[in-house]
Design an enzyme around this catalytic site. Structure first.
Site, PDB file in Angstrom:
ATOM      1  N   LYS A  70       0.447  -1.507  -0.481  1.00  0.00           N
ATOM      2  CA  LYS A  70      -0.255  -0.191  -0.163  1.00  0.00           C
ATOM      3  C   LYS A  70       0.508   1.234   0.090  1.00  0.00           C
ATOM      4  O   LYS A  70       0.295   2.391  -0.603  1.00  0.00           O
ATOM      5  CB  LYS A  70      -0.887   0.245   1.076  1.00  0.00           C
ATOM      6  CG  LYS A  70      -2.424  -1.007   1.183  1.00  0.00           C
ATOM      7  CD  LYS A  70      -2.664  -0.628   2.548  1.00  0.00           C
ATOM      8  CE  LYS A  70      -4.568  -0.500   1.576  1.00  0.00           C
ATOM      9  NZ  LYS A  70      -5.629  -0.490   3.338  1.00  0.00           N
ATOM     10  N   ASP A 106     -10.012   4.340   0.976  1.00  0.00           N
ATOM     11  CA  ASP A 106     -10.631   3.533   2.744  1.00  0.00           C
ATOM     12  C   ASP A 106     -11.532   4.784   3.535  1.00  0.00           C
ATOM     13  O   ASP A 106     -11.697   4.184   4.029  1.00  0.00           O
ATOM     14  CB  ASP A 106      -9.511   3.097   4.046  1.00  0.00           C
ATOM     15  CG  ASP A 106      -9.012   1.826   3.445  1.00  0.00           C
ATOM     16  OD1 ASP A 106      -9.083   0.890   3.071  1.00  0.00           O
ATOM     17  OD2 ASP A 106      -7.353   1.319   3.731  1.00  0.00           O
ATOM     18  N   GLY A 132      -1.684   3.549  13.778  1.00  0.00           N
ATOM     19  CA  GLY A 132      -1.593   2.653  12.615  1.00  0.00           C
ATOM     20  C   GLY A 132      -1.625   3.521  11.775  1.00  0.00           C
ATOM     21  O   GLY A 132      -2.557   4.761  11.256  1.00  0.00           O
TER      22      GLY A 132
HETATM   23  P1  NAP Z   1      -0.974  -0.992  12.229  1.00  0.00           P
HETATM   24  O1  NAP Z   1      -0.891   0.024  10.603  1.00  0.00           O
HETATM   25  O2  NAP Z   1      -0.534  -2.295  12.367  1.00  0.00           O
HETATM   26  O3  NAP Z   1      -2.010  -0.112  13.396  1.00  0.00           O
HETATM   27  C1  NAP Z   1      -2.172  -1.148  14.261  1.00  0.00           C
HETATM   28  C2  NAP Z   1      -2.319   0.301  15.345  1.00  0.00           C
HETATM   29  O4  NAP Z   1      -3.086  -0.891  17.082  1.00  0.00           O
HETATM   30  C3  NAP Z   1      -0.975   0.913  16.154  1.00  0.00           C
HETATM   31  O5  NAP Z   1      -1.062   1.930  16.886  1.00  0.00           O
HETATM   32  C4  NAP Z   1      -0.664  -0.233  16.673  1.00  0.00           C
HETATM   33  O6  NAP Z   1       0.631   0.111  18.037  1.00  0.00           O
HETATM   34  C5  NAP Z   1      -1.599  -0.996  17.618  1.00  0.00           C
HETATM   35  N1  NAP Z   1      -2.137  -1.815  18.313  1.00  0.00           N
HETATM   36  C6  NAP Z   1      -1.619  -3.260  17.718  1.00  0.00           C
HETATM   37  N2  NAP Z   1      -1.739  -3.907  18.821  1.00  0.00           N
HETATM   38  C7  NAP Z   1      -1.421  -3.903  19.902  1.00  0.00           C
HETATM   39  C8  NAP Z   1      -1.795  -4.033  20.752  1.00  0.00           C
HETATM   40  N3  NAP Z   1      -1.659  -4.856  21.093  1.00  0.00           N
HETATM   41  N4  NAP Z   1      -2.613  -3.312  21.991  1.00  0.00           N
HETATM   42  C9  NAP Z   1      -2.325  -1.706  22.242  1.00  0.00           C
HETATM   43  N5  NAP Z   1      -2.132  -1.122  20.453  1.00  0.00           N
HETATM   44  C10 NAP Z   1      -2.069  -2.059  19.408  1.00  0.00           C
HETATM   45  O7  NAP Z   1      -2.191  -1.822  11.376  1.00  0.00           O
HETATM   46  P2  NAP Z   1      -3.832  -0.749  10.953  1.00  0.00           P
HETATM   47  O8  NAP Z   1      -3.352  -0.990   9.231  1.00  0.00           O
HETATM   48  O9  NAP Z   1      -3.811   0.245  11.156  1.00  0.00           O
HETATM   49  O10 NAP Z   1      -4.831  -1.685  11.150  1.00  0.00           O
HETATM   50  C11 NAP Z   1      -5.530  -2.177  12.071  1.00  0.00           C
HETATM   51  C12 NAP Z   1      -6.864  -2.857  12.158  1.00  0.00           C
HETATM   52  O11 NAP Z   1      -8.296  -2.292  11.626  1.00  0.00           O
HETATM   53  C13 NAP Z   1      -7.193  -4.182  11.640  1.00  0.00           C
HETATM   54  O12 NAP Z   1      -7.490  -5.124  12.732  1.00  0.00           O
HETATM   55  C14 NAP Z   1      -7.219  -4.305  10.268  1.00  0.00           C
HETATM   56  O13 NAP Z   1      -8.145  -5.915  10.113  1.00  0.00           O
HETATM   57  C15 NAP Z   1      -8.174  -3.080  10.625  1.00  0.00           C
HETATM   58  N6  NAP Z   1      -8.813  -2.978   8.949  1.00  0.00           N
HETATM   59  C16 NAP Z   1     -10.819  -2.851   9.018  1.00  0.00           C
HETATM   60  C17 NAP Z   1     -10.410  -2.262   7.416  1.00  0.00           C
HETATM   61  C18 NAP Z   1     -12.325  -2.207   7.059  1.00  0.00           C
HETATM   62  O14 NAP Z   1     -12.296  -2.034   6.164  1.00  0.00           O
HETATM   63  N7  NAP Z   1     -12.567  -2.925   8.014  1.00  0.00           N
HETATM   64  C19 NAP Z   1      -9.582  -2.063   6.486  1.00  0.00           C
HETATM   65  C20 NAP Z   1      -8.162  -1.529   7.273  1.00  0.00           C
HETATM   66  C21 NAP Z   1      -7.844  -2.360   8.309  1.00  0.00           C
HETATM   67  P3  NAP Z   1       2.351  -0.397  18.067  1.00  0.00           P
HETATM   68  O15 NAP Z   1       1.670   1.382  16.829  1.00  0.00           O
HETATM   69  O16 NAP Z   1       2.118   0.557  19.212  1.00  0.00           O
HETATM   70  O17 NAP Z   1       2.109  -1.163  17.894  1.00  0.00           O
END
Ligand code: NAP
Length: 289
Positions: A70, A106, A132
């Site tokens: 991406k 998105d 994130g």
């Molecule tokens: P990402 O870039 O890895 O970001 C995740 C965020 O959550 C970061 O701030 C991370 O903190 C935090 N995090 C992860 N694990 C954690 C934990 N155990 N405790 C506390 N904080 C935690 O991921 P992303 O791409 O943003 O995606 C995040 C979620 O959104 C996923 O579940 C994904 O499936 C969902 N999503 C859904 C859609 C949809 O269309 N519905 C679209 C995109 C994403 P750190 O930086 O400190 O690790």
């Protein structure tokens, strides 16, 4: 029926076998009665440039982009829309006369269930858990829809602050470590609270973000962008508290519907896409058990 005139679409990623986009898009294509086909292409590390050039050479109308490309695809494209520029990620590419333009759908996908339920975020106070990639798209969506007061909370305050400051030219965003009183104060005032972390996602259904439900206004809308499970612990507790809730399914369908429209100029049937997504999720889940 696929023929020599059929127009090609695809999704690329590594891995890609888990993607439910082919089911979702092909169902919408069939319902719209248009001559397109959507496939999944596994693009292995080191082959992104060849793949992008190949799609243009083969006359594809466009493709979706998923993990891990991406961000890395940005310099390979000829143009970007404002959302892709600001979010710093592309999930949709449209190819026209060999020119490849990147979009990020998105943010529009995130806003679509709010719009569908007649919930305007204009002038509202919103709080986002997580800092994130998804949080970036959500914040962009909230700013573009006119939310007034924005706060982001994360376990890592530095990351929250870096995310907030990357939007400083558009809007001031407050950022806090999510156990701090300053974050709790924002929660108490919020009209909309969004989880963008993976906390609560299958197989970690018992997990959730730190939130004191007694602090949350019962009129607040609680939105979890996770779609497996359909009801996370965060949403279950929100419902028990008396709040309206939204899950990630409509965001996923919404981003797909926006991409579909960009490629085909046709508004897809979102219910057909939702049904296809649910069916794909179900068969994936039964294959795992
Ligand atoms: P990402 O870039 O890895 O970001 C995740 C965020 O959550 C970061 O701030 C991370 O903190 C935090 N995090 C992860 N694990 C954690 C934990 N155990 N405790 C506390 N904080 C935690 O991921 P992303 O791409 O943003 O995606 C995040 C979620 O959104 C996923 O579940 C994904 O499936 C969902 N999503 C859904 C859609 C949809 O269309 N519905 C679209 C995109 C994403 P750190 O930086 O400190 O690790």
């Amino acid at each position: 029926m696929v023929s020599g005139k059929t127009i090609n679409l695809a999704v690329i990623g590594d891995p890609i076998a888990h993607s439910m986009s082919p089911q979702m898009h092909n169902a919408a294509i069939e319902a719209a009665g248009i001559d397109y086909i959507y496939t999944a292409c596994h693009v292995k590390e080191g082959h992104l440039q060849e793949a992008v050039d190949g799609f243009a050479a083969l006359g594809f109308r466009g493709f979706n982009v998923t993990i891990p490309y991406k961000q890395t695809i940005l310099p390979l494209l000829d143009a970007l829309d404002d959302a892709a520029k600001m979010i710093g990620a592309v999930n949709t590419v449209v190819i026209k006369d060999g020119r490849k333009k990147g979009y990020n759908t998105d943010a529009a996908g995130f806003l679509s269930p709010l719009k569908a339920q007649g919930m305007s975020v204009k002038g509202k106070r919103a709080v986002v858990f997580g800092a994130g990639g998804a949080a970036r798209a959500v914040l962009y969506g909230l700013i573009s829809a006119g939310a007034q007061c924005l706060t982001v909370g994360a376990r890592n305050e530095e990351k929250a602050k870096a995310l907030a400051s990357s939007f400083q030219e558009m809007r001031e965003i407050a950022a806090h470590e999510w156990h701090k009183e300053s974050f709790a104060a924002a929660i108490r005032e919020a009209d909309l609270i969004v989880n963008t972390t993976p906390l609560g996602m299958h197989p970690g259904e018992d997990e959730t973000v730190p939130i004191v439900w007694d602090d949350v206004r019962r009129e607040a809308i609680i939105y979890d962008i996770i779609y497996t499970p359909a009801v996370t612990r965060f949403l279950r507790e929100a419902k028990e508290h008396g709040c309206k809730t939204i899950n990630g399914e409509a965001m996923l369908v919404g981003q797909g519907a926006e991409a579909f429209h960009l490629w085909t100029g046709t508004e897809p049937n979102r219910q057909v896409m939702t049904d296809a997504l649910r069916k794909a999720l179900q068969s994936k889940q039964s294959a795992m058990h």
